[in-house]
Design a protein around this motif. Structure first.
Motif, PDB file in Angstrom:
ATOM      1  N   GLN A 193       2.694 -11.377  -3.695  1.00 21.72           N
ATOM      2  CA  GLN A 193       3.237 -10.520  -4.745  1.00 21.72           C
ATOM      3  C   GLN A 193       2.473  -9.202  -4.821  1.00 21.72           C
ATOM      4  N   TRP A 194       1.150  -9.258  -4.612  1.00 22.02           N
ATOM      5  CA  TRP A 194       0.349  -8.032  -4.649  1.00 22.02           C
ATOM      6  C   TRP A 194       0.704  -7.115  -3.481  1.00 22.02           C
ATOM      7  N   ILE A 195       0.815  -7.673  -2.294  1.00 23.71           N
ATOM      8  CA  ILE A 195       1.197  -6.856  -1.134  1.00 23.71           C
ATOM      9  C   ILE A 195       2.579  -6.251  -1.356  1.00 23.71           C
ATOM     10  N   ASP A 196       3.510  -7.075  -1.826  1.00 24.30           N
ATOM     11  CA  ASP A 196       4.888  -6.621  -2.041  1.00 24.30           C
ATOM     12  C   ASP A 196       4.945  -5.491  -3.068  1.00 24.30           C
ATOM     13  N   SER A 197       4.225  -5.660  -4.190  1.00 22.80           N
ATOM     14  CA  SER A 197       4.293  -4.633  -5.237  1.00 22.80           C
ATOM     15  C   SER A 197       3.660  -3.327  -4.773  1.00 22.80           C
ATOM     16  N   SER A 198       2.625  -3.398  -3.945  1.00 29.65           N
ATOM     17  CA  SER A 198       1.976  -2.183  -3.435  1.00 29.65           C
ATOM     18  C   SER A 198       2.889  -1.439  -2.467  1.00 29.65           C
ATOM     19  N   THR A 204      -0.144   3.367   0.263  1.00 29.25           N
ATOM     20  CA  THR A 204      -0.840   3.025   1.506  1.00 29.25           C
ATOM     21  C   THR A 204      -1.990   2.077   1.184  1.00 29.25           C
ATOM     22  N   VAL A 205      -2.028   0.962   1.908  1.00 31.40           N
ATOM     23  CA  VAL A 205      -3.023  -0.078   1.606  1.00 31.40           C
ATOM     24  C   VAL A 205      -3.760  -0.471   2.874  1.00 31.40           C
ATOM     25  N   GLU A 256      -1.411  -8.609   9.899  1.00 32.41           N
ATOM     26  CA  GLU A 256      -0.176  -9.295  10.291  1.00 32.41           C
ATOM     27  C   GLU A 256       0.531  -9.916   9.084  1.00 32.41           C
ATOM     28  N   MET A 257      -0.238 -10.413   8.126  1.00 30.93           N
ATOM     29  CA  MET A 257       0.383 -10.926   6.899  1.00 30.93           C
ATOM     30  C   MET A 257       1.137  -9.812   6.173  1.00 30.93           C
ATOM     31  N   ALA A 258       0.492  -8.667   6.044  1.00 33.92           N
ATOM     32  CA  ALA A 258       1.122  -7.534   5.352  1.00 33.92           C
ATOM     33  C   ALA A 258       2.365  -7.055   6.102  1.00 33.92           C
ATOM     34  N   ASP A 268       8.097   0.360   4.627  1.00 33.28           N
ATOM     35  CA  ASP A 268       7.590   1.203   5.707  1.00 33.28           C
ATOM     36  C   ASP A 268       6.289   0.616   6.259  1.00 33.28           C
ATOM     37  N   LEU A 269       6.300   0.263   7.535  1.00 32.94           N
ATOM     38  CA  LEU A 269       5.124  -0.339   8.162  1.00 32.94           C
ATOM     39  C   LEU A 269       3.938   0.624   8.225  1.00 32.94           C
ATOM     40  N   SER A 270       4.227   1.931   8.178  1.00 36.76           N
ATOM     41  CA  SER A 270       3.139   2.906   8.270  1.00 36.76           C
ATOM     42  C   SER A 270       2.258   2.914   7.018  1.00 36.76           C
ATOM     43  N   LEU A 271       2.704   2.242   5.954  1.00 37.39           N
ATOM     44  CA  LEU A 271       1.885   2.130   4.733  1.00 37.39           C
ATOM     45  C   LEU A 271       0.715   1.169   4.930  1.00 37.39           C
TER      46      LEU A 271
END
Length: 325
Positions: A193-198, A204-205, A256-258, A268-271
């Motif tokens: 949920q944290w990855i998704d919300s970011s 960018t994380v 890879e999880m992100a 966007d994968l570049s994030l």
């Protein structure tokens, strides 16, 4: 009428504990099981009380064991005890090692079990992949446990105590647990949920490209626990001394999880910015690669853990339904 199996979930208000209670509640568990749970925080959240009205709740202090005798007195001697209670944030354990050892090494719980008239109670204890040193891939259950931080060391000590003092046990070494939010929401960030919300807001994380785990979908961990209980109940000889790696089917870096979350969510994968774990001071040493071989789990329990991508998809779908008005 057949006697119901008495199950006590220690740490029932935590993440796995609540998911276990929910599974017993929705799977007609009341027909076969009498379930009780313990909690440390008070008062109990109203949503949790309302959801599990038929499950007796016992306040217990695991450090001292205060409250455990009330379970025997008011609920009866359990057939199965599932210990989900822990201080599980490695940084917090590092800052307060005394508390970590006194909670995570279940001395009071094991002493309580030893007072029972018969030795036919099974202890299912949730351990962690952090008992491994993290210097290779795909650890097996028989590999040496050389923890690198206080959290891992407390869990190694717990395993040694249980193997020494308990006649019947199943030690389940869980990896990162992910899945939907609990009925009574927890204050901590859940990983997916944290990855998704970011990513959803275009942030960018940074994620580690060199730290590897085998994340497990929470409902798989619930099924593993229920499977162990069912096997215990069906057993004539009532003998179990088992250690199982409980991870998902893939070895994944944090990056890879992100990336999987981004793929499922259409972000966007570049994030996602890969960085080395060595570049960040987290206040605690973290093992680099504690991926686990789960062959024994699959063969012993005849289960197939959910893929990470499917687990993420199910998690986000359920999160959306939880957020609907």
């Amino acid at each position: 009428m057949e006697r119901k199996t008495k199950v006590v979930i220690v740490g029932g208000t935590g993440y796995l504990g609540q998911h276990l209670l929910q599974a017993f509640a929705v799977n007609n568990g009341r027909d076969r099981y009498d379930v009780a749970f313990t909690h440390h925080s008070s008062p109990l959240p109203r949503r949790l009380l309302d959801a599990f009205l038929h499950f007796p709740a016992f306040p217990v202090d695991l450090k001292s064991g205060l409250g455990l005798n009330s379970i025997t007195k008011d609920f009866g001697q359990p057939d199965v005890v599932v210990n989900c209670a822990a201080l599980s944030v490695p940084r917090v354990c590092e800052q307060d090692p005394d508390s970590a050892m006194s909670v995570n090494v279940p001395t009071s719980l094991v002493n309580w079990l030893s007072t029972f008239e018969t030795n036919n109670t099974l202890l299912i204890h949730l351990s962690t992949d952090q008992v491994y040193e993290g210097v290779k891939s795909f650890y097996k259950e028989e590999d040496e446990t050389v923890a690198v931080n206080v959290y891992g060391k407390s869990k190694v000590a717990a395993e040694l105590l249980i193997k020494d003092k308990c006649q019947n046990f199943a030690i389940v070494r869980s990896s990162i647990i992910f899945g939907p939010q609990t009925l009574s929401p927890l204050p901590k960030n859940l990983p997916i949920q944290w990855i998704d919300s970011s990513l959803k807001i275009g942030e960018t994380v940074e994620f580690f490209h060199d730290e590897f785990r085998c994340p497990i979908y929470v409902k798989d961990l619930v099924n593993i626990t229920l499977n162990l209980i069912d096997r215990w109940v069906a057993s004539d000889h009532k003998q179990m001394q088992l250690v199982l790696n409980a991870g998902g089917p893939e070895r994944l870096s944090r990056v890879e999880m992100a990336q999987v979350v981004a793929e499922v969510g259409g972000y966007d994968l570049s994030l996602i910015k890969p960085v080395s774990a060595s570049s960040v001071d987290r206040g605690v040493v973290s093992p680099a690669d504690i991926s686990m071989d789960i062959t024994k789990l699959i063969q012993t329990l005849e289960i197939s853990p959910t893929s990470f991508k499917d687990g993420v998809r199910l998690t986000l779908l359920e999160s959306e339904s939880q957020n609907l008005p």
